[in-house]
Design an enzyme around this catalytic site. Structure first.
Site, PDB file in Angstrom:
ATOM      1  N   ASP A  66       0.842  -1.197   0.000  1.00  0.00           N
ATOM      2  CA  ASP A  66       0.000   0.000   0.000  1.00  0.00           C
ATOM      3  C   ASP A  66       0.877   1.246   0.000  1.00  0.00           C
ATOM      4  OD1 ASP A  66      -1.937   1.896   0.224  1.00  0.00           O
ATOM      5  OD2 ASP A  66      -2.567   1.363   2.270  1.00  0.00           O
TER       6      ASP A  66
ATOM      7  N   LYS B  79       1.597   7.950   0.277  1.00  0.00           N
ATOM      8  CA  LYS B  79       1.938   8.057   1.694  1.00  0.00           C
ATOM      9  C   LYS B  79       3.320   8.689   1.871  1.00  0.00           C
ATOM     10  CE  LYS B  79      -0.375   3.806   3.333  1.00  0.00           C
ATOM     11  NZ  LYS B  79      -1.282   4.352   4.349  1.00  0.00           N
TER      12      LYS B  79
ATOM     13  N   ASP C  62      -5.824   6.298  -0.847  1.00  0.00           N
ATOM     14  CA  ASP C  62      -5.163   5.526   0.215  1.00  0.00           C
ATOM     15  C   ASP C  62      -6.178   4.760   1.067  1.00  0.00           C
ATOM     16  OD1 ASP C  62      -3.130   4.516   1.727  1.00  0.00           O
ATOM     17  OD2 ASP C  62      -2.705   6.371   2.818  1.00  0.00           O
TER      18      ASP C  62
ATOM     19  N   GLU D  92      -7.931   2.396   0.245  1.00  0.00           N
ATOM     20  CA  GLU D  92      -8.176   1.384  -0.789  1.00  0.00           C
ATOM     21  C   GLU D  92      -8.699   0.067  -0.216  1.00  0.00           C
ATOM     22  OE1 GLU D  92      -5.385   1.786   0.714  1.00  0.00           O
ATOM     23  OE2 GLU D  92      -4.984  -0.304   1.234  1.00  0.00           O
TER      24      GLU D  92
ATOM     25  N   ARG E 182     -11.005  -0.605   2.029  1.00  0.00           N
ATOM     26  CA  ARG E 182     -12.475  -0.707   2.055  1.00  0.00           C
ATOM     27  C   ARG E 182     -13.040  -0.862   0.655  1.00  0.00           C
ATOM     28  NH1 ARG E 182     -12.689   4.811   5.206  1.00  0.00           N
ATOM     29  NH2 ARG E 182     -10.682   3.923   5.793  1.00  0.00           N
TER      30      ARG E 182
HETATM   31  N1  BES Z   1      -3.269   0.212   5.066  1.00  0.00           N
HETATM   32  C1  BES Z   1      -3.679   1.447   5.601  1.00  0.00           C
HETATM   33  C2  BES Z   1      -3.980   1.400   7.090  1.00  0.00           C
HETATM   34  C3  BES Z   1      -2.834   1.100   8.024  1.00  0.00           C
HETATM   35  C4  BES Z   1      -2.162   2.131   8.641  1.00  0.00           C
HETATM   36  C5  BES Z   1      -2.493  -0.190   8.323  1.00  0.00           C
HETATM   37  C6  BES Z   1      -1.136   1.841   9.531  1.00  0.00           C
HETATM   38  C7  BES Z   1      -1.467  -0.470   9.196  1.00  0.00           C
HETATM   39  C8  BES Z   1      -0.792   0.541   9.817  1.00  0.00           C
HETATM   40  C9  BES Z   1      -4.942   1.939   4.899  1.00  0.00           C
HETATM   41  O1  BES Z   1      -5.117   1.531   3.590  1.00  0.00           O
HETATM   42  C10 BES Z   1      -4.897   3.432   4.885  1.00  0.00           C
HETATM   43  O2  BES Z   1      -4.009   3.958   4.292  1.00  0.00           O
HETATM   44  N2  BES Z   1      -5.848   4.045   5.547  1.00  0.00           N
HETATM   45  C11 BES Z   1      -5.904   5.452   5.650  1.00  0.00           C
HETATM   46  C12 BES Z   1      -7.344   5.873   5.473  1.00  0.00           C
HETATM   47  C13 BES Z   1      -7.551   7.326   5.292  1.00  0.00           C
HETATM   48  C14 BES Z   1      -6.983   7.790   3.968  1.00  0.00           C
HETATM   49  C15 BES Z   1      -9.036   7.622   5.365  1.00  0.00           C
HETATM   50  C16 BES Z   1      -5.401   5.863   7.038  1.00  0.00           C
HETATM   51  O3  BES Z   1      -5.648   5.138   7.996  1.00  0.00           O
HETATM   52  O4  BES Z   1      -4.714   6.875   7.113  1.00  0.00           O
HETATM   53 ZN    ZN Z   2      -4.166  -0.273   3.087  1.00  0.00          ZN
HETATM   54 ZN    ZN Z   3      -4.148   2.838   2.195  1.00  0.00          ZN
END
Ligand code: BES
Ligand code: ZN
Ligand code: ZN
Length: 495
Positions: free
Chosen positions: A265, A272, A342, A344, A346
């Site tokens: 990711d 990110k 990001d 993604e 869901r």
């Molecule tokens: N894979 C990440 C979530 C994550 C963060 C997993 C830290 C493990 C450790 C997910 O896809 C993500 O990036 N989520 C975003 C959502 C936001 C853009 C609404 C997040 O949590 O920042």
């Molecule tokens: Zn993710």
């Molecule tokens: Zn993500």
């Protein structure tokens, strides 16, 4: 892999290189006095100076100087008797095994499964002891080429004073912990090699255990109409996979377990920052836990009807990548506006859940996903968040969490939070819009709710406990394999 053996003999008769003995706080004197006698007063100073109090996790390695068949005794503190439970046993067993391994010991025998605890049967204690030791001894050494001879491995762990219950418990513990270690291997594997195709191959291995495995490649996914999975895949040169594993040993509708399988990711176009991207090879931990669970239940021969599903792709930027502002039509026809590429997980899960519900009409659906950083902020690493509108299902899952030591904490799916994920142009928005990221874990669950029609369903956000930055008790740095023990315990009791 560590051999797990059982032996009817007791600790005074065991010829292992080291025997593990536990003692409670604050009175470890019984065992110390006995040892002192057997070892010709060799532990006298330990008693006199009160060097060993039985405090939880405290360890003392004592050389028996040939006065006993074993070379060493490892005394380990069990803490207060009333506070002792299966999870403490698992942790103590992990710490003891790690310490002995690091000391270069290759054959270990243990009595920890015989620790008196009102809360657990002998079978459960044997299982927890073996789980703790195998998980504690886990190391990911595949890519080390230097000083290989310095890598230490334990050959065998023997449970002493073994009877039938001990044998059964330790056999189950070995199956479950080995499955959990195989999940760690998948999570620790770099994204460069662990592509969606490779993750699907890991699932195909389960055919050997009698699990029916169906893998859809990109063309197959297009035919199925999993558009949300395809949307996330657009930025990647590696193809996606959609995988179904079926284990059927029982009548009636199956229970479905569904995993997020993002093999890397990057965030996509909403890329990110480097420090957040660093560990994102672990974003397939939910899918890996589903594979590991299917492996464990098949090897255990559980009486259950279970379907394991995962959707896998990378989330990458690129000229063809899906974009903020795009609208994606999911498998069930609902439309989602992409507020952030990001978010993604869901998006791909929406298709996996909708497809699973429609195709298998399961009795329950449980998904495991490293979905949100917000869940890590809320709960840290000690628990996964569970979200569901079905209180009975939450309860069952939490109970399984407590007894497996893979704990869950509920976050509310109140309608109040729905406001945040309203879209101006589609049915739902994939991020909490408006002011920012409040209640981000719940927003994720409410988004997914749009893709589940009537099946009792729970969403488990494992973003915290799936990965560890610490090395402690039965945990190593890196992938933890979280979810296998939890789901096996849940599926064991599901009717
Ligand atoms: N894979 C990440 C979530 C994550 C963060 C997993 C830290 C493990 C450790 C997910 O896809 C993500 O990036 N989520 C975003 C959502 C936001 C853009 C609404 C997040 O949590 O920042
Ligand atoms: Zn993710
Ligand atoms: Zn993500």
């Amino acid at each position: 892999m560590v051999d797990i053996l059982t032996d009817k003999r007791n600790w005074k008769e065991s010829p292992a290189e080291a025997v593990i003995l536990g003692a409670f706080e604050p009175n470890p004197d019984g065992i110390l006095t006995e040892l002192n006698k057997l070892l010709d007063k060799a532990v006298e100073p330990l008693i006199r100076k009160k060097e060993f109090t039985g405090e939880l996790g405290q360890m003392k390695l004592i050389n028996t100087l040939k006065k006993l068949p074993c070379e060493n005794i490892l005394l380990i503190g069990l803490g207060k008797r009333d506070e002792f439970d299966l999870e403490r046993l698992r942790r103590v067993s992990g710490s003891a095994a790690k310490a002995l391994r690091d000391d270069g010991i290759r054959t270990i025998a243990t009595t920890l499964h015989n620790v008196p605890t009102k809360k657990a049967t002998l079978r459960e204690q044997a299982q927890a002891t073996v789980e703790g030791a195998i998980l504690g001894l886990y190391q990911f050494t595949k890519y080390k080429t230097l000083n290989k001879e310095k890598i230490k491995n334990v050959k065998s762990l023997t449970l002493l004073e073994a009877d039938k219950a001990t044998e059964e418990g330790s056999a189950a513990g070995k199956i479950i912990a080995d499955a959990q270690c195989s999940v760690r291997d998948l999570v620790n594997e770099p994204a460069m090699t662990l592509t969606p195709e490779k993750l699907a191959e890991a699932a195909l291995e389960l055919k050997k255990l009698g699990v029916k495995v169906t893998v859809y490649d990109k063309k197959g996914i297009e035919k199925l109409g999993l558009n949300a999975l395809l949307a996330v895949n657009r930025g990647s040169t590696n193809e996606p996979r959609f995988v179904i594993m079926e284990y059927r040993k029982g009548a009636g509708a199956p229970v479905a377990i569904v995993g997020k399988g993002i093999t890397f990711d990057s965030g996509g176009l909403d890329i990110k920052p480097a420090n957040y991207m660093l560990d994102m090879k672990s974003d397939m931990a939910g899918a890996a836990a589903v594979i590991g669970t299917m492996k464990a239940i098949a090897a255990l021969g559980l009486n259950a009807n279970v379907v394991g599903v995962f959707a896998s792709t990378e989330n990458m930027p690129g000229c063809n990548a899906y974009k903020p502002g795009d609208v994606v039509v999911g498998y069930n026809g609902r439309t989602m506006e992409i507020g952030n590429t990001d978010a993604e997980g869901r998006v791909v899960l929406s298709d996996a859940l909708a497809y699973t519900e429609k195709t298998f009409k399961p009795k329950f659906m449980v998904d495991l996903a490293t979905l949100t950083g917000a869940c890590v902020i809320a709960l840290g690493y000690a628990a996964a968040g569970v979200m569901s509108k079905d209180a009975a299902l939450v309860n069952r899952l939490k109970l399984a969490g407590d007894s497996s030591g893979e704990r869950l904490w509920e976050l509310p799916m109140w309608d109040d939070y729905k406001e945040g994920i309203k879209s101006d142009i589609a049915d739902v928005l994939n991020i909490p819009g408006g002011k920012g990221y409040e209640a981000g874990a719940i927003a994720g669950a409410l988004f997914l709710q749009h893709f589940v029609e009537k099946t009792p369903w729970a969403h488990i956000d494992i973003a915290g406990p799936a990965w560890s930055i610490d090395r402690k008790h039965y945990i190593e740095r890196g992938g933890t394999g979280f979810g296998v023990r939890l789901l096996v315990e849940f599926l064991k009791n599901v009717r």
